[in-house]
Design an enzyme around this catalytic site. Structure first.
Site, PDB file in Angstrom:
ATOM      1  CG  ASP A  26     -44.245   3.626  72.342  1.00  0.00           C
ATOM      2  OD1 ASP A  26     -43.828   4.777  72.439  1.00  0.00           O
ATOM      3  OD2 ASP A  26     -43.780   2.812  71.508  1.00  0.00           O
TER       4      ASP A  26
ATOM      5  CD  GLU B   6     -46.249   7.025  70.653  1.00  0.00           C
ATOM      6  OE1 GLU B   6     -46.787   7.530  71.636  1.00  0.00           O
ATOM      7  OE2 GLU B   6     -45.424   7.599  69.950  1.00  0.00           O
TER       8      GLU B   6
HETATM    9  P1  DGT Z   1     -39.059   2.266  72.044  1.00  0.00           P
HETATM   10  O1  DGT Z   1     -40.470   2.689  71.911  1.00  0.00           O
HETATM   11  O2  DGT Z   1     -38.208   3.268  72.702  1.00  0.00           O
HETATM   12  O3  DGT Z   1     -38.882   0.914  72.655  1.00  0.00           O
HETATM   13  O4  DGT Z   1     -38.441   2.143  70.590  1.00  0.00           O
HETATM   14  P2  DGT Z   1     -39.123   2.325  69.187  1.00  0.00           P
HETATM   15  O5  DGT Z   1     -38.178   1.807  68.174  1.00  0.00           O
HETATM   16  O6  DGT Z   1     -40.469   1.727  69.171  1.00  0.00           O
HETATM   17  O7  DGT Z   1     -39.173   3.885  69.063  1.00  0.00           O
HETATM   18  P3  DGT Z   1     -40.395   4.833  68.785  1.00  0.00           P
HETATM   19  O8  DGT Z   1     -41.593   4.342  69.505  1.00  0.00           O
HETATM   20  O9  DGT Z   1     -39.881   6.177  69.109  1.00  0.00           O
HETATM   21  O10 DGT Z   1     -40.606   4.808  67.232  1.00  0.00           O
HETATM   22  C1  DGT Z   1     -41.297   3.758  66.563  1.00  0.00           C
HETATM   23  C2  DGT Z   1     -40.576   3.419  65.268  1.00  0.00           C
HETATM   24  O11 DGT Z   1     -40.499   4.568  64.445  1.00  0.00           O
HETATM   25  C3  DGT Z   1     -39.163   2.962  65.463  1.00  0.00           C
HETATM   26  O12 DGT Z   1     -39.082   1.559  65.655  1.00  0.00           O
HETATM   27  C4  DGT Z   1     -38.467   3.407  64.218  1.00  0.00           C
HETATM   28  C5  DGT Z   1     -39.254   4.603  63.757  1.00  0.00           C
HETATM   29  N1  DGT Z   1     -38.570   5.865  64.110  1.00  0.00           N
HETATM   30  C6  DGT Z   1     -38.454   6.407  65.320  1.00  0.00           C
HETATM   31  N2  DGT Z   1     -37.775   7.559  65.260  1.00  0.00           N
HETATM   32  C7  DGT Z   1     -37.468   7.766  63.961  1.00  0.00           C
HETATM   33  C8  DGT Z   1     -36.773   8.798  63.249  1.00  0.00           C
HETATM   34  O13 DGT Z   1     -36.303   9.769  63.806  1.00  0.00           O
HETATM   35  N3  DGT Z   1     -36.645   8.632  61.896  1.00  0.00           N
HETATM   36  C9  DGT Z   1     -37.167   7.547  61.256  1.00  0.00           C
HETATM   37  N4  DGT Z   1     -37.019   7.444  59.932  1.00  0.00           N
HETATM   38  N5  DGT Z   1     -37.831   6.575  61.885  1.00  0.00           N
HETATM   39  C10 DGT Z   1     -37.968   6.674  63.226  1.00  0.00           C
HETATM   40 MG    MG Z   2     -42.054   2.385  70.410  1.00  0.00          MG
END
Ligand code: DGT
Ligand code: MG
Length: 608
Positions: free
Chosen positions: A28, A121
């Site tokens: 991820d 992912e």
């Molecule tokens: P992490 O994995 O906790 O370090 O942080 P992220 O930002 O990679 O989070 P992740 O893996 O849950 O989601 C990947 C991307 O998907 C994130 O950078 C932004 C987008 N994303 C996540 N959750 C949402 C959501 O609820 N709504 C929208 N529009 N986009 C989302």
């Molecule tokens: Mg992520």
């Protein structure tokens, strides 16, 4: 990982498995959208950074998380706790998608099945690679890379500890390569199944990795307070469980199967029990191209037709960019609306779709394009579908509009294309039964679909990866800038997918050539492969020079024939000698046209 993607995988977790033979890695990307922005503009790295879609911070970098910024916070709230928060618009998903594809492509270089889950992912099944590595490693010197959920007290007799340690080394290698080549830090989870690998992945965040050994699977699962944390358990199942006072994963472990069976089907009850124990035997499915490509835009309320048209116009522009990147020609268009019932305070979705004429799309220098007139045609189709969905004589209130291309015509790389014989991941079983297997072309691939998120523009493309037709892998036969030596082609069943992938331009060339060579009806001048892959290696020549086509029917292009692997040549010759023994056409050129669509024989089209 957000719930959207967790739900995506939900249907795929099944039944009990106490088999520890697999080694699965889940990777991820850390604060994905934020990292894409930071890679693009390194000066953002030192700042607290939030990615904004509408009035929401959809993610933030770890610098911002120190201030308490959380995913999906309102921008106004985020600025209250972190006034210096640097906000970057994340409405345009293009660069995120491109980064996502690069990561997927990079992970494929380990030649293991890679299943893409959402944008950031991937699951990688490294079982075979681990076995390969174990042949050359000194088992006693193998160490675990990264963290472990819990140290094992004793060695498992099946050898899974050693295998997972090797897998942890591979995960480390993968993460380093992603960082070195693309600049992204990632987290990885390593386990003997997908469920545990995914759940243990964020155990140490960011930029780290954790392994969980099989005997600790059940204990690890109890660290999750809510049953909702299990990827397979969606809101409805969670509600049903909670109504039975089964709230935590421990509760689910403790409840008897009989009690569960009173509220769920037998299969579901067994599945819930096994998931709660950290057991899952679903395979890592190699990802393919999306079945549909779509976008949605949600908003408070739109009640005027002209505004709807404007929204669709903007969505269409963005959708056409996605389709151009995908390369396939759409043949079906779907319009989705979410209607608000103001009296009942509820809303529901409705969709309509129609066919799209492929002639709307043109290919200019290998790029899919739509003229101004074509775009107008698409807009009138969209508005016609809209008119079918909405009774304009009455007031309407919409909270979402969506557009998706839902079916595609394979361009150039369709199953009848010679490109299929040249591309990576395409399996040619043998000349005798190609036609049967090629019928399971890209259209029968498995795809993972992303479901829409709540309040922002959403990318609904259900997977964004290179084609990877699912066919039996008896032989993987590739041709690129070098061809296989005689030794390599000696037995088709031993042929390997080489580093021989044709890039897209080459594919175009080969495809175009295929068309023109068909026009020429394969006159003795040249073979398609030779014409286009002009710098094919000497080994190719060796094979060609050695070919003897004295027994070939007169319509056969000897050069084409000679470029085939020895074994294929032998099979063809055998068929020509004894036509009744196979389904392939007899030596009469006329019969060639009746050949099944995917036999190699169709490339021996007689000159008319
Ligand atoms: P992490 O994995 O906790 O370090 O942080 P992220 O930002 O990679 O989070 P992740 O893996 O849950 O989601 C990947 C991307 O998907 C994130 O950078 C932004 C987008 N994303 C996540 N959750 C949402 C959501 O609820 N709504 C929208 N529009 N986009 C989302
Ligand atoms: Mg992520």
């Amino acid at each position: 990982m957000d719930d959207r993607n967790m739900e995506t995988s939900s249907s795929t977790f099944t039944e009990v498995s106490s088999d520890h033979s697999k080694s699965i890695i889940h990777i991820d990307v850390d604060c994905f959208y934020a990292q894409v922005e930071m890679v693009r503009k390194p000066e953002l790295r030192s700042l607290p950074l939030g990615i904004q879609q509408k009035n929401i911070v959809v993610t933030s970098n770890y610098e911002a998380r120190k201030f308490g910024i959380r995913k999906c916070m309102l921008v106004s709230d985020a600025l209250k706790i972190c006034p210096n928060l640097k906000l970057v618009s994340g409405e345009d998903l293009h660069d995120y998608r491109a980064a996502s594809n690069k990561i997927f492509t990079l992970l494929q270089s380990w030649k293991c099945p890679v299943e893409k889950l959402g944008m950031d992912e991937n699951f990688i099944d490294v079982t075979n690679l681990v076995q390969e590595k174990l042949k050359t490693l000194n088992v006693t010197s193998i160490t675990l890379s990264g963290h472990v959920f819990s140290e094992p007290s004793s060695e498992c007799l099946c050898g899974c500890h050693t295998r997972l340690k090797v897998a942890s080394q591979i995960a480390n290698e993968m993460r380093h390569k992603i960082y070195d080549e693309l600049g992204f830090t990632t987290c990885a989870g390593i386990a003997h199944n997908k469920l545990l690998a995914k759940l243990v992945c964020p155990f140490k965040k960011p930029n780290d990795q954790t392994t969980v050994f099989p005997e600790h699977g059940a204990t690890f699962m109890t660290t999750f307070q809510s049953v909702r944390s299990i990827p397979s358990i969606g809101s409805k199942t969670a509600e049903a469980l909670i109504s039975q006072k089964i709230i935590t994963v421990s509760d689910l472990q403790e409840v008897s199967l009989d009690v569960l069976k009173k509220h769920f089907s037998g299969d579901m009850a067994v599945r819930l029990k096994s998931l709660s124990a950290g057991e899952d035997n679903t395979p890592v499915k190699q990802s393919g191209r999306p079945q549909s490509i779509g976008l949605e835009d949600s908003f408070k309320t739109v009640s005027v037709k002209s505004e709807v048209e404007e929204k669709f116009g903007a969505l269409l522009q963005r959708l056409l960019i996605l389709v151009r990147e995908d390369g396939r020609i759409p043949v079906s268009l779907r319009v989705t609306l979410r209607k608000k019932d103001v009296k009942r305070l509820s809303s529901h979705r409705e969709s309509r779709q129609c066919q799209v004429s492929p002639s709307i799309f043109t290919i200019n220098s290998g790029t899919l394009t739509v003229t101004e007139a074509g775009q107008q045609k698409l807009m009138s189709m969209i508005m016609r579908l809209f008119n079918k969905l909405i009774d304009l004589s009455k007031p309407f209130h919409l909270t979402l509009v969506g557009l998706a291309f839902t079916k595609f015509q394979e361009r150039m790389t369709g199953r009848s294309s010679i490109v299929n014989y040249l591309m990576n991941d395409i399996s040619v079983q043998s000349v005798l039964n190609i036609q049967n297997d090629c019928d399971t072309s890209a259209s029968s691939m498995d795809y993972s679909a992303a479901s829409p998120s709540s309040s922002t523009t959403t990318d609904l493309s259900d997977g964004e990866v290179e084609p990877s037709p699912k066919k039996p892998k008896k032989v993987n036969w590739i041709a690129k800038r070098r061809c296989l030596s005689k030794e390599e082609v000696a037995s088709p069943s031993k042929l390997k997918v080489g580093e021989l992938r044709l890039n897209s331009k080459e594919l175009e060339k080969v495809s175009e050539l295929r068309l023109s060579s068909r026009d020429r009806s394969l006159t003795p001048r040249a073979s398609p492969a030779k014409d286009n892959l002009s710098d094919t290696s000497d080994t190719m020549k060796d094979v060609a020079d050695g070919a003897n086509c004295d027994d070939c029917p007169s319509y056969v292009d000897k050069e084409v024939f000679s470029a085939l692997p020895d074994e294929m040549q032998q099979e063809l010759k055998a068929m020509w000698k004894n036509p009744s023994s196979s389904e392939v056409p007899r030596s009469s050129p006329r019969n060639l046209n009746k050949a099944k669509p995917n036999t190699l024989l169709k490339y021996f089209v007689p000159h008319k």
